[in-house]
Scaffold this motif. Structure first.
Motif, mmCIF file in Angstrom:
data_model
loop_
_atom_site.group_PDB
_atom_site.id
_atom_site.type_symbol
_atom_site.label_atom_id
_atom_site.label_comp_id
_atom_site.label_asym_id
_atom_site.label_seq_id
_atom_site.Cartn_x
_atom_site.Cartn_y
_atom_site.Cartn_z
ATOM 1 N N LEU A 3 108.234 -5.512 -33.593
ATOM 2 C CA LEU A 3 107.401 -5.247 -34.768
ATOM 3 C C LEU A 3 106.399 -4.127 -34.494
ATOM 4 N N GLU A 4 105.806 -4.136 -33.316
ATOM 5 C CA GLU A 4 104.826 -3.098 -32.973
ATOM 6 C C GLU A 4 105.486 -1.725 -32.852
ATOM 7 N N ASN A 5 106.750 -1.691 -32.469
ATOM 8 C CA ASN A 5 107.478 -0.421 -32.411
ATOM 9 C C ASN A 5 107.916 0.052 -33.796
ATOM 10 N N LEU A 6 108.137 -0.897 -34.701
ATOM 11 C CA LEU A 6 108.614 -0.560 -36.041
ATOM 12 C C LEU A 6 107.509 -0.164 -37.007
ATOM 13 N N ARG A 7 106.301 -0.664 -36.804
ATOM 14 C CA ARG A 7 105.264 -0.541 -37.837
ATOM 15 C C ARG A 7 104.924 0.905 -38.200
ATOM 16 N N SER A 8 105.063 1.831 -37.251
ATOM 17 C CA SER A 8 104.782 3.239 -37.562
ATOM 18 C C SER A 8 105.906 3.875 -38.374
ATOM 19 N N LYS A 9 107.022 3.163 -38.510
ATOM 20 C CA LYS A 9 108.179 3.691 -39.232
ATOM 21 C C LYS A 9 108.287 3.161 -40.655
ATOM 22 N N VAL A 10 107.313 2.363 -41.072
ATOM 23 C CA VAL A 10 107.357 1.794 -42.417
ATOM 24 C C VAL A 10 106.780 2.784 -43.426
ATOM 25 N N ASN A 11 107.566 3.142 -44.430
ATOM 26 C CA ASN A 11 107.058 3.975 -45.523
ATOM 27 C C ASN A 11 106.320 3.084 -46.502
ATOM 28 N N THR A 12 105.000 3.189 -46.505
ATOM 29 C CA THR A 12 104.162 2.449 -47.454
ATOM 30 C C THR A 12 103.494 3.472 -48.356
ATOM 31 N N SER A 13 104.009 3.639 -49.559
ATOM 32 C CA SER A 13 103.469 4.654 -50.471
ATOM 33 C C SER A 13 103.579 4.189 -51.912
ATOM 34 N N PHE A 14 102.684 4.708 -52.756
ATOM 35 C CA PHE A 14 102.620 4.328 -54.162
ATOM 36 C C PHE A 14 102.206 5.526 -55.004
ATOM 37 N N VAL A 18 96.501 -4.300 -53.988
ATOM 38 C CA VAL A 18 96.963 -3.029 -54.550
ATOM 39 C C VAL A 18 96.448 -2.869 -55.973
ATOM 40 N N THR A 19 96.478 -3.950 -56.737
ATOM 41 C CA THR A 19 95.989 -3.908 -58.119
ATOM 42 C C THR A 19 94.529 -3.478 -58.169
ATOM 43 N N SER A 20 93.702 -4.040 -57.300
ATOM 44 C CA SER A 20 92.273 -3.724 -57.290
ATOM 45 C C SER A 20 92.014 -2.271 -56.910
ATOM 46 N N HIS A 21 92.868 -1.711 -56.058
ATOM 47 C CA HIS A 21 92.672 -0.337 -55.614
ATOM 48 C C HIS A 21 93.209 0.680 -56.619
ATOM 49 N N CYS A 22 94.426 0.426 -57.122
ATOM 50 C CA CYS A 22 95.139 1.473 -57.857
ATOM 51 C C CYS A 22 95.347 1.191 -59.334
ATOM 52 N N GLY A 23 95.201 -0.052 -59.766
ATOM 53 C CA GLY A 23 95.289 -0.349 -61.187
ATOM 54 C C GLY A 23 96.700 -0.568 -61.719
ATOM 55 N N LYS A 24 96.767 -0.801 -63.000
ATOM 56 C CA LYS A 24 98.018 -1.116 -63.694
ATOM 57 C C LYS A 24 98.958 0.099 -63.705
ATOM 58 N N GLY A 25 100.249 -0.181 -63.546
ATOM 59 C CA GLY A 25 101.244 0.882 -63.630
ATOM 60 C C GLY A 25 101.511 1.609 -62.330
ATOM 61 N N THR A 26 100.919 1.132 -61.227
ATOM 62 C CA THR A 26 101.190 1.729 -59.915
ATOM 63 C C THR A 26 102.568 1.259 -59.424
ATOM 64 N N LEU A 27 103.337 2.172 -58.839
ATOM 65 C CA LEU A 27 104.682 1.805 -58.362
ATOM 66 C C LEU A 27 104.960 2.499 -57.035
ATOM 67 N N GLY A 28 105.617 1.751 -56.142
ATOM 68 C CA GLY A 28 106.011 2.308 -54.850
ATOM 69 C C GLY A 28 107.402 1.875 -54.450
ATOM 70 N N VAL A 29 108.077 2.719 -53.680
ATOM 71 C CA VAL A 29 109.368 2.394 -53.091
ATOM 72 C C VAL A 29 109.141 2.351 -51.577
ATOM 73 N N LEU A 30 109.314 1.184 -50.988
ATOM 74 C CA LEU A 30 108.934 0.971 -49.585
ATOM 75 C C LEU A 30 110.138 0.526 -48.772
ATOM 76 N N PHE A 31 110.250 1.082 -47.554
ATOM 77 C CA PHE A 31 111.359 0.738 -46.679
ATOM 78 C C PHE A 31 111.016 1.165 -45.253
ATOM 79 N N ILE A 32 111.850 0.759 -44.307
ATOM 80 C CA ILE A 32 111.642 1.106 -42.900
ATOM 81 C C ILE A 32 112.519 2.303 -42.548
ATOM 82 N N CYS A 33 111.912 3.297 -41.945
ATOM 83 C CA CYS A 33 112.651 4.503 -41.534
ATOM 84 C C CYS A 33 113.147 4.335 -40.100
ATOM 85 N N GLU A 34 114.025 5.219 -39.689
ATOM 86 C CA GLU A 34 114.539 5.176 -38.316
ATOM 87 C C GLU A 34 114.141 6.447 -37.565
#
Length: 281
Positions: free
Chosen positions: A146-157, A265-281
């Motif tokens: 998990l510690e090796n993978l966490r930098s490869k996670v695309n977390t974006s909105f 996420v709701t409190s930060h970005c509000g209604k209608g925020t959308l993200g596609v999230l996955f793990i990269c290699e």
């Protein structure tokens, strides 16, 4: 070896996924009008939308205390040989520090992992931990992976509007007004455990999301095909369907999971925020 995977409520996993993978979830606190609520238990994003519309004020959030983590871990330490808890990024909350301090009471039986992510970026690591635990790996092996993978996670909105970012002090009034006039939508990305505005798209939200998904496909040519999340805070069903169709045409995931973003996420970005999230290699 019997291992329990747990997480903060900020992982934004649906109740169906929590049940399917037998994930233990500890709610963070959401504070509105001086009253403390449990994230995902007695407060929902719809409650936040209503409250902000009526008062113009955003709620605040608070991490569980060390004692709350201790009580939570005690629910599993008798039945399981080990507990692996995946926290929201330590750069955005004190949750991880509190979980680490609480784990010291269990003599190496509880492992707290800093996801360096939030929402289903964190959720991806939670489900990956479940996958690996099912393979029979040790707690130490799972934590290392998990510690090796966490930098490869695309977390974006991509937020539909900047009103919540402005109310939270993350966007100036001039930027807010300029965004409304020019129809600008920022890409909020996560790097080294912190959220930041990576770039701006121009046009209606559908056009911006289309460009966003296209750029993801162009940027991340190699990725973990196990799963992907489309996570949103009250986006229109037609918009979500179009994003899903685009993801299906550009990527080759074994499963595409649609989830509703939780209160953080709701409190930060509000209604209608959308993200596609996955793990990269």
């Amino acid at each position: 070896m019997k291992i329990k995977i747990t997480a903060d409520s900020t992982c934004d996993l649906s109740s169906e996924l929590v049940q399917k993978y037998n994930v233990g979830v500890l709610p963070l606190h959401v504070i509105m009008d001086g009253k403390v609520y449990s994230d995902g238990v007695d407060v929902t994003p719809e409650d936040i939308f209503k409250r902000v519309a009526e008062s113009g004020k955003l709620p605040t959030t608070a991490a569980p205390s060390v004692s709350e983590y201790e009580e939570f871990f005690k629910n599993f330490t008798d039945e399981y040989d080990a507990v692996i808890h995946i926290n929201i990024s330590s750069k955005t909350s004190s949750s991880h520090d509190n979980a680490v301090n609480a784990s010291k009471s269990f003599k190496g039986k509880v492992f707290a992992v800093d996801s360096l992510a939030l929402s289903t970026g964190q959720g991806l690591l939670v489900l990956k931990a479940c996958d690996i635990a099912a393979e029979g790996k040790s707690p130490e092996e799972i934590v290392k992976i998990l510690e090796n993978l966490r930098s490869k996670v695309n977390t974006s909105f991509v937020p539909d509007a900047l009103d919540y970012l402005h109310k939270g002090g993350r966007c100036s009034l001039a930027a807010l007004m300029g965004a409304k006039v020019l129809k600008l939508h920022p890409l909020i990305d996560m790097k080294d455990g912190k959220l930041y505005a990576k770039k701006k798209y121009m046009g209606g939200i559908e056009r911006c999301l289309k460009n966003y998904v296209n750029e993801l496909a162009e940027t991340y040519l190699n990725y973990d095909r196990t799963r992907c999340f489309i996570t949103h805070s009250g986006s229109e069903p037609e918009i979500v369907a179009k994003v899903r169709a685009q993801v299906e045409s550009l990527f080759c995931f074994d499963e595409i999971l649609e989830t509703v973003a939780g209160n953080v996420v709701t409190s930060h970005c509000g209604k209608g925020t959308l993200g596609v999230l996955f793990i990269c290699e």
